[in-house]
Design a protein around this motif. Sequence first.
Motif, PDB file in Angstrom:
ATOM      1  N   LYS A  34      -8.425  -1.987  12.391  1.00  0.00           N
ATOM      2  CA  LYS A  34      -9.915  -0.665  11.987  1.00  0.00           C
ATOM      3  C   LYS A  34     -10.825  -1.915  11.363  1.00  0.00           C
ATOM      4  O   LYS A  34     -11.880  -1.947  11.595  1.00  0.00           O
ATOM      5  CB  LYS A  34      -9.638   0.219  11.143  1.00  0.00           C
ATOM      6  N   HIS A  40      -4.544   0.342  10.387  1.00  0.00           N
ATOM      7  CA  HIS A  40      -5.526   0.179   9.387  1.00  0.00           C
ATOM      8  C   HIS A  40      -6.078  -1.350   9.517  1.00  0.00           C
ATOM      9  O   HIS A  40      -7.147  -1.861   9.641  1.00  0.00           O
ATOM     10  CB  HIS A  40      -5.059   0.237   7.388  1.00  0.00           C
ATOM     11  N   SER A  41      -5.212  -2.068   9.666  1.00  0.00           N
ATOM     12  CA  SER A  41      -6.031  -4.023   9.716  1.00  0.00           C
ATOM     13  C   SER A  41      -6.783  -3.839  11.391  1.00  0.00           C
ATOM     14  O   SER A  41      -7.180  -4.526  11.052  1.00  0.00           O
ATOM     15  CB  SER A  41      -4.734  -4.624   9.998  1.00  0.00           C
ATOM     16  N   LYS A  45       0.236  -1.097   0.015  1.00  0.00           N
ATOM     17  CA  LYS A  45      -0.143  -0.167  -0.023  1.00  0.00           C
ATOM     18  C   LYS A  45       1.053   1.349  -0.157  1.00  0.00           C
ATOM     19  O   LYS A  45       0.285   2.098  -0.012  1.00  0.00           O
ATOM     20  CB  LYS A  45      -1.472   0.099   1.387  1.00  0.00           C
TER      21      LYS A  45
END
Length: 121
Positions: free
Chosen positions: A38, A35-36, A25
């Motif tokens: 969330k 991010h993971s 990313k």
Amino acid sequence: MKSVQYTVRVPMALDKAVRKLAEQKGITRYAALQHSVKAGIAAQTMPPTDDNERRELVAEVASMSVRLSDLERMIDRTLFTAVAAYCYARSAAMGGGKTDEIITGEINRAYDRQRAKAEGR
């Protein structure tokens, strides 16, 4: 938004996965981990998909299965017809003289050979 800091220990395999995700990313490992987290919390708190959607998916898969089965039968019949046409044409080109029983045996053997080849045997 006020942030809260956590200190987390993760197994090496998970660390490798976070690093790979960050690399893919183009973000930092910490951003990938955030991010993971969330996404994981969202996945666990989201209600399951509607039962109607599941039923529609199952119906579509079943419909595809039926059509695939019909297609397999049609292809199988096409193979048999092609083999029969070949065997009769070959017999006629070689001067005939073979009975239908003999040609039928040749057809069945040729058909079985082609099916075996198609199945990878």
